[in-house]
Every structure is written in structure tokens, then in C-alpha cells.
Design an enzyme around this catalytic site. Structure first.
Site, PDB file in Angstrom:
ATOM      1  N   LYS A 119       0.616  -1.168  -0.090  1.00 18.81           N
ATOM      2  CA  LYS A 119       0.099  -0.009  -0.209  1.00 18.81           C
ATOM      3  C   LYS A 119       0.818   1.044  -0.113  1.00 18.81           C
ATOM      4  O   LYS A 119       1.923   1.477   0.838  1.00 18.81           O
ATOM      5  CB  LYS A 119      -1.146   0.061   1.174  1.00 18.81           C
ATOM      6  CG  LYS A 119      -1.809   1.250   1.495  1.00 18.81           C
ATOM      7  CD  LYS A 119      -3.006   1.062   2.183  1.00 18.81           C
ATOM      8  CE  LYS A 119      -3.707   2.356   2.562  1.00 18.81           C
ATOM      9  NZ  LYS A 119      -4.488   2.374   3.614  1.00 18.81           N
ATOM     10  N   HIS A 167      -0.663   4.804  -1.205  1.00 16.95           N
ATOM     11  CA  HIS A 167      -1.566   5.942  -0.443  1.00 16.95           C
ATOM     12  C   HIS A 167      -0.890   7.370  -0.262  1.00 16.95           C
ATOM     13  O   HIS A 167      -1.561   8.014   0.405  1.00 16.95           O
ATOM     14  CB  HIS A 167      -2.162   5.201   0.785  1.00 16.95           C
ATOM     15  CG  HIS A 167      -3.599   5.842   0.895  1.00 16.95           C
ATOM     16  ND1 HIS A 167      -4.421   5.269   2.008  1.00 16.95           N
ATOM     17  CD2 HIS A 167      -4.528   6.363  -0.096  1.00 16.95           C
ATOM     18  CE1 HIS A 167      -5.874   5.808   1.732  1.00 16.95           C
ATOM     19  NE2 HIS A 167      -5.764   6.357   0.585  1.00 16.95           N
TER      20      HIS A 167
END
Ligand code: MG
Length: 454
Positions: A126, A128
Site C-alpha cells: 500500500k 496511499h
């Protein structure tokens, strides 16, 4: 000729001793302070993390710089409170698939700092910090990227059950999240049952492939953020149910990374850090984690939202023990700069400290303060063992407006780590000193364009 041979011989040990260390940062999503065996969980088995903690340093007062994903990650990557780089907002607290913004190109990530210093740099999992090409890891100093660029619950499919019911028995097709390699989507929806396994395999392969030169791997698991998914091998293995299964698979993953470092003879040349981006998502009840004895969770500036179970490991270098002093993900960039010899950015305010004296010499932590942000606003300040809350808002549990406290609530985090007993009345001098510290910090913030509301 003899002289030349002697020169070479004399230099061999120098070269061996000055090898720049590899760095692996393992970063979870929404893992609670109380979710690991070595941090007191009674029914989640984490033998690999327990061993890592026993061989390394377990930090019991380690903080992230924001209580939700995007700003917390911006702080880790840059060593700066996200208020300095436009990566926090009270209106839109994280980036979404329709966001146009991301971490500005002017920011220096750990990846960029180390790449400029000759490292190979890799981001897995991830991110983000922006999913458009100009914001992805490959535009921020990373040689490679393999992962889901934002949270695993985003991109809900139109056919998915409405609201939170889709999380109860989650199916891959309910969440149309992309799996990317570099800037290309290679699978959509990502098969989330196998992401922990595949992210681990990617890390193991990179360690084996890159072992002859210094490398940095940022291994950021999408889990245990909801929806919860595990591979077949970890289904129904934990006494804590599906959430425990997810953590036990992450524990396996940590074991694979450390085993590979050992098998490749790199364990004495590699710093490994394990932590998470924010506290447990408590409103998801049993699908969310536990902050242990800390108050509240993700989305709040109580300790449970921002204190994370953290371990540093580097056999022969990191002095084994438990560190009961403050540290932060803000400190990773300066610490990694110090141990690698890389140059940290000098043309901007950095909020991190070099923790290497604590890691190697058991010195006192240079960090004595922590500012707890909720969006753009500093809600609380820790100074020494005292923490003052100027505003509070519970995490995702229906409290619409923040409550202002004047005088602020005051807790002694040593005597009262659960923040239960307000002692403001007894310590007006402490409150005055913390108010001054807060004002000084806020005066150092310069306005920047907000990237989350673009
Ligand atoms: Mg998170």
C-alpha cells in the site's frame, strides 16, 4: 607490485566494514498496539515477531504522526509532519480513487534519499500517497513498485452489498482495487486472498536479487485494514478468528523476510523495522484490532490511535531490549540517513530525530515531544511524560463534532497510559509549558497547498 597487493589486502577489511546497511521497513495498515503476542495479545500467535522483538528492540512508546493512513505515510516517508507537505485535511482525511493530488514532487522520501546515495529502492504494497503516475513510488525515488496504491476497501463494486455488510463475508469482486506493477495495472480486482503472500514473495525475491549492493525495501501490507482476507494456508488457524488469521499470516511474512536475510548471510548488514500506520479501526468491532490498554483507536488522537507496536532488528548492532521512551515514524528518515551515510534534506524543516544512539548504544531517546494531528489541527501535545488534549474526538463512532477543552485535559502517560484520570487542575505549570511548546511548533508551519482536497 608488492606495494599494490599490500594496499589491496589492507583495504579488504575496510570495504567489508563500511558496507552500507540494507534497510527493510515493514509497515502494516490499521494494526493495533495490542495485536501482537509480544505486545500482550492473549489469542493471536506471533512467534516470528516475538523472536524479532527478543533479538531486537521493542519500543513501547512509538508514534505515528497522524491517526489515519495517508498523512501517516507521508510523515514516515518524509520525516515531516504532514501539515508541512499538504498531506492532511479535516475535510477529506485520506486520498481516494477520485483524488487528483498526492505527495508533492518537491518532497524527499526515504526512497529518494537512499537512491541518491546508491541504493536500489523498492516499494511493495500500500502506498496511499497518490495513485496517478506522477505520485506513485516510481516517481518518488523507488526503482520498483508492486502493490495496491490505496486502501483495500476502496473502489466498491456496484454489485457489492451496500454499506458495511460487504465486509462481513468479503469477496474479492466486491472491491475493485487495482494491483499495480510500476505504473501499470496488472490485476483488477486484486485477488486479496493472496496479497500478503505475494507481497512477501516479492520482498524475498528482491532480497535475493539485490543482495550484492545496498537495498531499501518498503514492505507495506494492505492488511489488517478491512476487508479482511487471508490465503488458504492461514484460514481458521487463529484463536482470534479471521482478524487473528490475518495477523498470523503477516507474522509468517515477517518470518520469511528475516529467514531470507539469514539464509543470504545479510542479517548482520540489515536493519529491519516493523510498525504500522495508525491504530485499530474499532468501529468494525471484531473485524478491527485492539489497542490493548491504550484508549480509542484509528481516527483519534488518543494514544490508541497513534501509538504503534514497533520493533527494530539488526543482530549484532541493535542492542536487544525494551525501549520505554518516545520514538516516531518521523524519526525513520533521519535514523536511516545516519546509519547509511545518506544526506538528509537540509533545505526544509524536518521533524524527526536520529534514533541510532538509542538503537546501538542504549542512549536516551532524543525525542521528548509529540504533536498529535487530526487533519490540519494539532489536537494534543506530549511533552515528556505529560500529554495535554486541547481537543478530542472519538474514532469513527458517531461523535460528529470535536470537543474543545480549556483548560486542556492532562494525563501522565507513565502513571496512566490509558488516559483515564485528568490531572489538569494539579499541574497548571505543566499546561503553561505545553501551551508554549504548541505555539512554537505551530509558528513553524508555513501554509502549503492542500493535496487531499484537490
Ligand atoms: Mg491505516
Amino acid at each position: 607490485m608488492f606495494r599494490f597487493a599490500l594496499f589491496i589486502l589492507l583495504c579488504i577489511p575496510c570495504v567489508a566494514e563500511t558496507r552500507q546497511p540494507n534497510v527493510v521497513v515493514i509497515f502494516c495498515d490499521d494494526l493495533g498496539y495490542g495485536d501482537l503476542g509480544c505486545f500482550g495479545h492473549p489469542t493471536i500467535a506471533t512467534p516470528n515477531l516475538d523472536r524479532m522483538a527478543a533479538e531486537g528492540q521493542k519500543w513501547t512508546e512509538f508514534y505515528v504522526a497522524a491517526c489515519v493512513c495517508t498523512p501517516s505515510r507521508a510523515a514516515l516517508q518524509t520525516g515531516r509532519y504532514p501539515i508541512r507537505n499538504g498531506m492532511c485535511s479535516s475535510k477529506r482525511r485520506v486520498l481516494f480513487p477520485d483524488s487528483k493530488g498526492g505527495l508533492p514532487a518537491s518532497e524527499v522520501t526515504i526512497g529518494r534519499m537512499l537512491k541518491q546515495h546508491g541504493y536500489t529502492t523498492h516499494a511493495i504494497g500500500k502506498w496511499h500517497l497518490g495513485h496517478l503516475p506522477q505520485y506513485l513510488p516510481t516517481s518518488h525515488g523507488y526503482d520498483s513498485y508492486f502493490g495496491i496504491p490505496y486502501s483495500n476497501d476502496m473502489d466498491a463494486a456496484k454489485t457489492a452489498p451496500k454499506g458495511r455488510t460487504r465486509f462481513n463475508d468479503p469477496k474479492t469482486e466486491y472491491f475493485n482495487v487495482p494491483l499495480m506493477r510500476g505504473v501499470d495495472i496488472v490485476e483488477r480486482p486484486a485477488n486479496q486472498h493472496t496479497i500478503t503472500k505475494r507481497f512477501t514473495e516479492e520482498a524475498v525475491k528482491l532480497i535475493k536479487d539485490q543482495k550484492d549492493s545496498p537495498f531499501f525495501i518498503f514492505l507495506a501490507h494492505n492488511l489488517p485494514h478491512v476487508p479482511l482476507f487471508v490465503s488458504k494456508e492461514f484460514t481458521d488457524v487463529s484463536r482470534r478468528g479471521l482478524y487473528g488469521d490475518v495477523i498470523e499470516e503477516i507474522d509468517w511474512s515477517v518470518g520469511q523476510v528475516l529467514k531470507t536475510l539469514r539464509d543470504e548471510g545479510l542479517e548482520k548488514d540489515t536493519l529491519v523495522v516493523f510498525t504500522s500506520d495508525n491504530g485499530p479501526w474499532k468501529s468494525f468491532q471484531q473485524q478491527g484490532g485492539s489497542a490493548g490498554l491504550l484508549r480509542d483507536g484509528k481516527g483519534s488522537t488518543w494514544e490508541g490511535g497513534m501509538r504503534e507496536p514497533t520493533i527494530f532488528w539488526w543482530p549484532g548492532k541493535v542492542a536487544p531490549g525494551v525501549v520505554m521512551q518516545p520514538g516516531s515514524t518521523l524519526d525513520l528518515l533521519p535514523t536511516i540517513a545516519a546509519i547509511s551515510g545518506a544526506t538528509k534534506p537540509a533545505d526544509r524543516v524536518l521533524d524527526g530525530f536520529d534514533l541510532s544512539p538509542v538503537l546501538f548504544e542504549q542512549a536516551d531517546s532524543p525525542r521528548t515531544d509529540m504533536f498529535y494531528y487530526h487533519g490540519e489541527e494539532c489536537y494534543a501535545v506530549r511533552s515528556g511524560m505529560y500529554k495535554a488534549h486541547f481537543k478530542t474526538k472519538t474514532s469513527y463512532t458517531g461523535q460528529k463534532e470535536a470537543v474543545t477543552h480549556d483548560p486542556p485535559l492532562l494525563f501522565h502517560l507513565g502513571h496512566d497510559p490509558s488516559e483515564e484520570y485528568d490531572i489538569a487542575k494539579q499541574h497548571p505549570d505543566v499546561i503553561a509549558a505545553i501551551r508554549k511548546r504548541k505555539s512554537e511548533h505551530e509558528a513553524s508551519i508555513e501554509p502549503v497547498e492542500n493535496e487531499l482536497t484537490r
